[in-house]
Design a protein around this motif. Structure first.
Motif, mmCIF file in Angstrom:
data_model
loop_
_atom_site.group_PDB
_atom_site.id
_atom_site.type_symbol
_atom_site.label_atom_id
_atom_site.label_comp_id
_atom_site.label_asym_id
_atom_site.label_seq_id
_atom_site.Cartn_x
_atom_site.Cartn_y
_atom_site.Cartn_z
ATOM 1 N N SER B 37 1.873 -0.882 -34.425
ATOM 2 C CA SER B 37 3.312 -1.120 -34.557
ATOM 3 C C SER B 37 3.961 0.176 -35.014
ATOM 4 C CB SER B 37 3.599 -2.278 -35.517
ATOM 5 O OG SER B 37 3.319 -1.901 -36.835
ATOM 6 N N PHE B 41 6.319 0.910 -40.465
ATOM 7 C CA PHE B 41 5.896 -0.428 -40.869
ATOM 8 C C PHE B 41 4.437 -0.385 -41.351
ATOM 9 C CE2 PHE B 41 8.727 -1.974 -37.118
ATOM 10 C CZ PHE B 41 9.846 -1.492 -37.762
ATOM 11 N N PRO B 48 7.552 -6.729 -40.186
ATOM 12 C CA PRO B 48 8.887 -7.342 -40.125
ATOM 13 C C PRO B 48 9.057 -8.228 -38.897
ATOM 14 C CG PRO B 48 9.001 -5.022 -39.558
ATOM 15 C CD PRO B 48 7.606 -5.278 -40.012
ATOM 16 N N ILE B 51 13.558 -6.848 -36.296
ATOM 17 C CA ILE B 51 13.628 -5.392 -36.191
ATOM 18 C C ILE B 51 14.925 -5.015 -35.471
ATOM 19 C CG2 ILE B 51 12.513 -3.324 -35.277
ATOM 20 C CD1 ILE B 51 9.882 -4.920 -35.293
ATOM 21 N N GLN B 52 15.720 -4.181 -36.110
ATOM 22 C CA GLN B 52 16.943 -3.684 -35.471
ATOM 23 C C GLN B 52 16.558 -2.553 -34.522
ATOM 24 O OE1 GLN B 52 20.205 -2.870 -38.338
ATOM 25 N NE2 GLN B 52 18.779 -3.674 -39.881
ATOM 26 N N ARG B 53 17.133 -2.593 -33.323
ATOM 27 C CA ARG B 53 16.830 -1.544 -32.353
ATOM 28 C C ARG B 53 18.145 -0.944 -31.856
ATOM 29 N NH1 ARG B 53 11.425 -2.322 -31.553
ATOM 30 N NH2 ARG B 53 10.692 -4.455 -31.749
ATOM 31 N N ALA B 78 14.250 -3.132 -41.261
ATOM 32 C CA ALA B 78 13.319 -2.587 -40.258
ATOM 33 C C ALA B 78 14.117 -2.086 -39.065
ATOM 34 C CB ALA B 78 12.317 -3.659 -39.815
ATOM 35 N N GLU B 80 13.976 0.463 -35.562
ATOM 36 C CA GLU B 80 13.167 1.264 -34.629
ATOM 37 C C GLU B 80 14.059 1.654 -33.453
ATOM 38 O OE1 GLU B 80 9.825 -0.709 -32.844
ATOM 39 O OE2 GLU B 80 8.731 1.172 -32.638
ATOM 40 N N SER B 117 11.338 5.296 -36.705
ATOM 41 C CA SER B 117 11.340 3.988 -37.363
ATOM 42 C C SER B 117 11.567 4.162 -38.848
ATOM 43 C CB SER B 117 10.022 3.251 -37.109
ATOM 44 O OG SER B 117 8.929 4.001 -37.577
ATOM 45 N N SER B 119 11.730 1.558 -42.517
ATOM 46 C CA SER B 119 11.608 0.207 -43.072
ATOM 47 C C SER B 119 11.648 0.280 -44.588
ATOM 48 C CB SER B 119 10.296 -0.434 -42.613
ATOM 49 O OG SER B 119 9.206 0.387 -42.967
#
Lengths: 139, 441
Positions: B37, B41, B48, B51-53, B78, B80, B117, B119
């Motif tokens: 991952s 993370f 998580p 996950i916000q992207r 979180a 990414e 990423s 977190s």
């Protein structure tokens, strides 16, 4: 009489008349194609051949044409729109290899006003084709 | 509701074992070494669910801003993102042929695959030693140095598309014309037009200009041969030829798509040699104060992999050899007892997969910069072979043999355990749904 759905799936399209109401004679006509894949875990690749009276008006083929200018309605009268869209599907993590079905939508607009929209859902064969052969009428 | 049931039993209990009394048994296997991952993370030890992207700079900044409320870092954030696609947002369900194929150059590969990423998580003393509790923040990046080659079946699919587009172009530019001499001349004119103007228009053309022209010239020869036949001296016959040729190309398309989708879960994934670099680092904001930030731990991964597909071309039989490696260097805050040591791990795994058989050999070597006084060596290792044979649709035989080590960093041991475990999985009922539970042991 309402326009008939001109979309044929996986077969050569027959000629279907598409009547543009005369009130739009002086208005630019636009074509939009939408593709939706109906199952997760799949991606699609598409190519759209759009020929107006044997002239290619969408050489890029992809992505889906959005608000593609055809012509003023009065100039479209008597012209043929030959549309052939090919959709391939690729697994993208799907548990099985049965291709996702595809929903295909054709939208004709005069300026910002919707004239007609048509849609069809494919079977699971891969690739699948959506073909239309439209004769415009505007009188 | 269960539609599939496994009955398990052990054939052989570990036959030689020198126990490590009092030690836990958290084996580090190859899968745990891999980067499964986002590195932020992993380094923070979180999984998580949300996950916000963010797919634009503005959304990315907004996500970062939302991670701080009233001057304090919010836990359970979180994020990414892949900056390359900030400029070119793509629909995740549409296969972008140009992005896929036009990927030349080392720097281009890095910039295209770089992902960031971040977190946050509330901490506890187990993870971060004697550091005061607070909020941990992990950040990481990963990118490919070498991104492999496309599946050769995709080239075949691309060729079929080019041929189909060519014949359909001829058909669509001549449709409705009844004059045979005009019809024939249009075919030749439009062939040149297609060669000159469509090479870079077709999104799924994966060929060079020279090869593209070669493909079209081959089809043109077929067309000219047909046009020289006495029976081709009418529009209907030529039109039928064009349609049959397009249909033939479509059938080829279908054949390659079927092979790709039946053989691969991710047929668009690149193959061959792939090399990825990953970096992750964790900070701890003690008592949630910015001025009490401390470094906790970090890691760098280098993960080469290579795969050979031995399946017969266009066959549904699976035959795949994969070689995977992981080099990982983990550096810890030793001053605050996050760990007593830094670690260097090397993992290698070779796996053969066919329709019924999976055979794997994996080895892990670990070097520790410091070990407890009662431990002699700074290194340990693990070697395991595993075999999984599907006897029929209901019964699978499993066997594992090897030596392992206790990889827990605070109970570091030598490699002394030897084990062999076998078992059978029985399916009582037909498996009818992908959601059926798997029971492992």
């Amino acid at each position: 009489m309402a326009n008939q759905n001109p979309i044929y799936i996986d077969q050569r399209a027959d000629n279907e008349e598409f009547v543009i109401p005369s009130e739009f004679k002086e208005v630019m006509i636009f074509l939009t194609i939408k593709v939706e894949i109906l199952k997760g875990g799949w991606k699609y690749a598409s190519g759209h051949n759009v020929y107006l009276n044997r002239k290619d008006i969408y050489m890029n083929r992809s992505p889906e044409p959005e608000d593609l200018k055809l012509n003023y309605a009065k100039n479209l009268d008597g012209l043929y729109l030959d549309l052939r869209s090919h959709i391939s599907r690729f697994r993208d993590g799907s548990d099985d290899d049965i291709p996702a079905k595809v929903e295909y939508e054709l939208i004709f607009e005069a300026g910002d006003t919707l004239i007609d929209s048509f849609s069809r859902i494919s079977a699971e064969n891969n690739p699948t084709d959506f073909n239309s052969y439209v004769l415009f009428k505007c009188q | 509701m269960f539609r599939y049931t496994n009955i398990l039993f052990l054939l052989i209990i570990p036959f030689l074992s020198k126990g490590q009394g009092g030690h836990e048994d958290p084996d580090i296997d190859f899968e745990l070494l891999k980067v499964n991952s986002a590195p932020s993370f992993i380094i923070l030890g979180v999984e998580p669910e949300n996950i916000q992207r963010p797919n634009s700079p503005r959304k990315f900044v907004a996500s970062i801003q939302n991670a701080v409320v009233n001057g304090k870092i919010v836990p359970n954030v979180a994020i990414e993102t892949t900056p390359y696609y900030w400029k070119k947002p793509t629909d995740s369900i549409r296969f972008s042929g140009r992005e896929f194929y036009n990927n030349s150059g080392f720097l281009n590969t890095i910039s295209k695959t770089l992902s960031l990423s971040l977190s946050t998580s509330e901490t506890d003393s187990v993870i971060f030693g004697t550091l005061k509790s607070g909020t941990g923040m992990g950040f990481g990046l990963r990118f490919l140095l070498v991104d492999g080659k496309m599946n050769p079946l995709l080239s075949d699919w691309s060729k079929a598309i080019i041929i189909r587009e060519y014949y359909e172009h001829l058909d669509m530019t001549s449709r409705g014309i009844s004059d045979i001499s005009r019809y024939s001349s249009i075919l030749l004119i439009e062939t040149e037009n297609f060669k000159n103007n469509y090479f870079d228009k077709l999104e799924y053309n994966f060929f060079s200009k020279a090869n593209f022209n070669r493909i079209i010239n081959q089809e043109l020869n077929n067309l000219l041969t047909f046009l020289n036949l006495p029976s081709s001296n009418n529009v209907d016959a030529i039109e039928s030829f064009l349609q049959a040729s397009a249909d033939n190309a479509k059938n080829n398309q279908a054949k390659y798509l079927d092979a790709l989708n039946s053989e691969y879960e991710f047929p668009l994934a690149k193959q061959g040699f792939i090399l990825e670099m990953v970096f992750g680092n964790a900070l701890l904001f003690q008592e949630n104060k910015f001025n009490q930030v401390a470094h906790a731990k970090g890691a760098i991964w280098l993960t080469p992999s290579y795969s050979w597909n031995l399946s017969k071309h266009k066959s549904r039989d699976i035959s795949l050899i994969e070689l995977m490696g992981v080099l990982r260097y983990t550096y810890n805050n030793q001053k605050d007892s996050v760990d007593i040591s830094d670690y260097f791990d090397i993992g290698l795994k070779g796996q053969y997969t066919s329709n019924n058989l999976t055979f794997a050999l994996e080895g892990i070597y670990r070097y520790a910069s410091k070990v407890p006084d009662d431990i002699d060596k700074n290194y340990t290792y693990r070697l395991v072979t595993s075999l999984n044979y599907k006897i029929n649709s209901l019964v699978t035989f499993n066997f594992n043999f090897g030596t392992s080590f206790n990889g827990n960093t605070t109970t570091y041991t030598d490699a002394k355990e030897l084990f062999a475990i076998g078992g059978l999985n029985f399916g009582i009922f037909n498996r009818t749904g992908s959601e059926s539970p798997e029971i492992s042991y």
